[in-house]
Design a protein around this motif. Structure first.
Motif, mmCIF file in Angstrom:
data_model
loop_
_atom_site.group_PDB
_atom_site.id
_atom_site.type_symbol
_atom_site.label_atom_id
_atom_site.label_comp_id
_atom_site.label_asym_id
_atom_site.label_seq_id
_atom_site.Cartn_x
_atom_site.Cartn_y
_atom_site.Cartn_z
ATOM 1 N N ALA A 1 0.869 -1.183 0.000
ATOM 2 C CA ALA A 1 0.000 0.000 0.000
ATOM 3 C C ALA A 1 0.900 1.225 0.000
ATOM 4 O O ALA A 1 2.067 1.144 0.411
ATOM 5 C CB ALA A 1 -0.891 0.011 1.234
ATOM 6 N N PRO B 1 -2.598 4.680 7.924
ATOM 7 C CA PRO B 1 -1.642 5.353 8.825
ATOM 8 C C PRO B 1 -2.095 5.352 10.279
ATOM 9 O O PRO B 1 -1.258 5.398 11.181
ATOM 10 C CB PRO B 1 -1.581 6.787 8.284
ATOM 11 N N ASP B 2 -3.413 5.267 10.501
ATOM 12 C CA ASP B 2 -3.926 5.307 11.886
ATOM 13 C C ASP B 2 -3.487 4.110 12.711
ATOM 14 O O ASP B 2 -3.443 4.189 13.938
ATOM 15 C CB ASP B 2 -5.470 5.444 11.898
ATOM 16 N N GLU C 1 0.678 7.861 -4.681
ATOM 17 C CA GLU C 1 -0.212 7.134 -5.603
ATOM 18 C C GLU C 1 0.344 7.103 -7.020
ATOM 19 O O GLU C 1 -0.009 6.224 -7.817
ATOM 20 C CB GLU C 1 -1.614 7.769 -5.643
ATOM 21 N N GLY D 1 -9.749 -4.950 5.357
ATOM 22 C CA GLY D 1 -8.556 -5.760 5.633
ATOM 23 C C GLY D 1 -8.642 -7.178 5.090
ATOM 24 O O GLY D 1 -7.699 -7.962 5.191
HETATM 25 P P1 NAD Z 1 -7.161 2.873 4.296
HETATM 26 O O1 NAD Z 1 -7.643 1.713 3.506
HETATM 27 O O2 NAD Z 1 -5.707 2.999 4.473
HETATM 28 O O3 NAD Z 1 -7.845 2.846 5.760
HETATM 29 C C1 NAD Z 1 -9.243 2.986 5.976
HETATM 30 C C2 NAD Z 1 -9.591 2.419 7.363
HETATM 31 O O4 NAD Z 1 -9.533 0.992 7.310
HETATM 32 C C3 NAD Z 1 -8.621 2.847 8.453
HETATM 33 O O5 NAD Z 1 -9.298 3.032 9.659
HETATM 34 C C4 NAD Z 1 -7.675 1.656 8.580
HETATM 35 O O6 NAD Z 1 -7.099 1.517 9.850
HETATM 36 C C5 NAD Z 1 -8.582 0.478 8.230
HETATM 37 N N1 NAD Z 1 -7.825 -0.577 7.569
HETATM 38 C C6 NAD Z 1 -7.415 -0.592 6.268
HETATM 39 N N2 NAD Z 1 -6.716 -1.705 6.018
HETATM 40 C C7 NAD Z 1 -6.685 -2.408 7.176
HETATM 41 C C8 NAD Z 1 -6.088 -3.640 7.539
HETATM 42 N N3 NAD Z 1 -5.396 -4.388 6.664
HETATM 43 N N4 NAD Z 1 -6.246 -4.063 8.806
HETATM 44 C C9 NAD Z 1 -6.937 -3.337 9.687
HETATM 45 N N5 NAD Z 1 -7.540 -2.169 9.408
HETATM 46 C C10 NAD Z 1 -7.399 -1.701 8.152
HETATM 47 O O7 NAD Z 1 -7.763 4.188 3.594
HETATM 48 P P2 NAD Z 1 -7.545 5.729 3.953
HETATM 49 O O8 NAD Z 1 -7.450 5.901 5.430
HETATM 50 O O9 NAD Z 1 -8.573 6.432 3.193
HETATM 51 O O10 NAD Z 1 -6.143 6.094 3.307
HETATM 52 C C11 NAD Z 1 -4.896 6.091 4.026
HETATM 53 C C12 NAD Z 1 -3.768 6.315 3.033
HETATM 54 O O11 NAD Z 1 -3.732 5.223 2.111
HETATM 55 C C13 NAD Z 1 -3.934 7.581 2.196
HETATM 56 O O12 NAD Z 1 -2.677 8.152 2.023
HETATM 57 C C14 NAD Z 1 -4.487 7.072 0.881
HETATM 58 O O13 NAD Z 1 -4.159 7.914 -0.186
HETATM 59 C C15 NAD Z 1 -3.778 5.741 0.769
HETATM 60 N N6 NAD Z 1 -4.462 4.721 -0.068
HETATM 61 C C16 NAD Z 1 -3.636 3.906 -0.760
HETATM 62 C C17 NAD Z 1 -4.176 2.880 -1.497
HETATM 63 C C18 NAD Z 1 -3.233 1.951 -2.206
HETATM 64 O O14 NAD Z 1 -2.066 1.938 -1.885
HETATM 65 N N7 NAD Z 1 -3.699 1.163 -3.129
HETATM 66 C C19 NAD Z 1 -5.555 2.661 -1.506
HETATM 67 C C20 NAD Z 1 -6.375 3.493 -0.743
HETATM 68 C C21 NAD Z 1 -5.797 4.532 -0.002
#
Ligand code: NAD
Length: 367
Positions: A74, A293-294, A90, A264
């Motif tokens: 990611a 990131p959280d 991205e 996830g």
């Molecule tokens: P995100 O998918 O990173 O997270 C959304 C929510 O889902 C958060 O609360 C996170 O903790 C939870 N979550 C996501 N994947 C998880 C996992 N494997 N296990 C447990 N919890 C999980 O989306 P966002 O917060 O909108 O974006 C965060 C960063 O990621 C931004 O910089 C965004 O641009 C980027 N992003 C990257 C991609 C990619 O690399 N393909 C896709 C979407 C967002």
């Protein structure tokens, strides 16, 4: 011995944490099954920007182009929010998709029995769900020209996006859907909006012609994309493979995916055209989720989407169907035992870390 080259791009945030669990499975498969995976690793996203000032370096791009398959974690995070647009995290993923010409995006929506009661839909609607959305990824309204905002000079502006598809683009994406259907329940439903869009009329014509010419053994149906959205929520089990354009696919695949639970849990694959000589397709496998990131750095991310993306890689890039089935069964078995990362935690289950989840899946796989 067969060698199979994998280029790993863990990326940012939880990407490296999830990828570490896949690395364990690769090492096991090399030791126990003589799988012959040869891995190399590069940087993408913010980590590549920090190292090279680019979202992916040319050298890593060359490695991605040469590999049998790319595993992507990611990218992104607040640290890079202010970097120039062209080198934002991205941009690394977009360059990979563009240069590798990955026009077919595969998004499965599978309901693991142990998670059937955590869907927002009723259990009997969702239990046993196994559908695959094939989305066109490199054409349509996201890329069509003109794409602009013009000033009309009367205090008004006009935003323009252009939906455009050529015959070859529709033919090749529908061929991917038909081929995949043959390995599943042999049914394809094509979705467009031919009632209001010329591109929808052409989409419908070309899918029908491709079916007639090369895939008449597969059952084909057509549905308007808005009706498809309703049907996905009403009775998703009526579908096997859905093929649709970039815009509708973006929405329909998110709807289908969320039927089954947490971000996830969701894997994806993006495939290019078969090489004229070897028949091999360029391919990139990645979880649907972002870098989260959280929760990054805490060891609590769910690695299942990344591991299931590797299972797709085994299935589609290496035709290792038995191993892919076994890995997916291992995921289901661990969930059946009540082991959960925080994002899919429910009453009566045991909360475990990223590494513990990876270890449990590997142990179930190794049997
Ligand atoms: P995100 O998918 O990173 O997270 C959304 C929510 O889902 C958060 O609360 C996170 O903790 C939870 N979550 C996501 N994947 C998880 C996992 N494997 N296990 C447990 N919890 C999980 O989306 P966002 O917060 O909108 O974006 C965060 C960063 O990621 C931004 O910089 C965004 O641009 C980027 N992003 C990257 C991609 C990619 O690399 N393909 C896709 C979407 C967002």
């Amino acid at each position: 011995m067969t060698t199979r080259s994998l280029f790993l791009l863990p990326g940012d945030g939880i990407g490296p944490e999830a990828m570490a669990e896949v690395r364990k499975i690769i090492a096991h498969m090399n030791d126990a099954d003589s799988a012959g995976f040869v891995t190399d690793e590069g940087l993408v996203g913010g980590s590549a920007y920090d190292a090279h000032g680019q979202a992916i370096s040319d050298a890593d791009m060359d490695k991605a182009m040469a590999a049998d398959a790319v595993l992507f974690g990611a990218v992104g995070g607040p640290k890079w929010d202010a970097v120039p647009y062209e080198v934002r995290p991205e941009a690394g993923l977009l360059r990979l998709r563009k240069d590798m010409e990955l026009f077919a995006n595969l998004r499965p929506a599978i309901c693991y029995p142990a998670l059937a009661n955590s869907s927002s839909l009723k259990q009997d609607v969702i239990e046993g769900l196994d559908i695959l959305i094939v989305r066109e990824l490199t054409g349509g309204v996201y890329f069509g020209e003109p794409k602009e905002i013009i000033d009309l000079g009367n205090g008004q502006k006009r935003g323009i996006d252009t939906q455009v598809y050529d015959t070859y683009e529709i033919d090749r994406i529908s061929a991917v859907a038909f081929e995949l259907a043959r390995t599943r329940r042999n049914e394809v439903c094509s979705m467009e909006k031919r009632n209001v869009m010329k591109s929808g009329v052409l989409w419908n014509e070309v899918v029908t012609a491709t079916h007639k010419a090369r895939f008449s053994d597969v059952k084909l149906s057509h549905m308007l994309a808005d009706a498809g959205g309703m049907q996905l929520v009403r009775w998703p089990k009526q579908f096997d493979v859905i093929v649709t354009d970039n815009l509708f696919g973006d929405m329909l695949s998110d709807i289908a995916a969320m039927l089954t639970g947490s971000l996830g849990m969701l894997p994806s694959a993006s495939l290019g055209a078969p090489d004229a000589k070897t028949g091999k397709r360029k391919a990139l496998y990645e979880p649907v989720h972002g870098s989260a990131p959280d929760i990054a750095g805490q060891g609590i991310a769910n690695p299942i989407a990344m591991i299931a993306s590797f299972a797709m890689c085994l299935r589609y890039s290496f035709n290792m169907v038995a191993e892919a089935d076994r890995l997916e069964a291992a995921i289901a078995a661990v969930l059946d035992k009540g082991l959960r990362t925080g994002d899919i935690m429910s009453d009566g289950c045991q909360k475990i870390t990223t590494a513990e989840m990876g270890d449990a899946i590997l142990a179930a796989y190794a049997g």
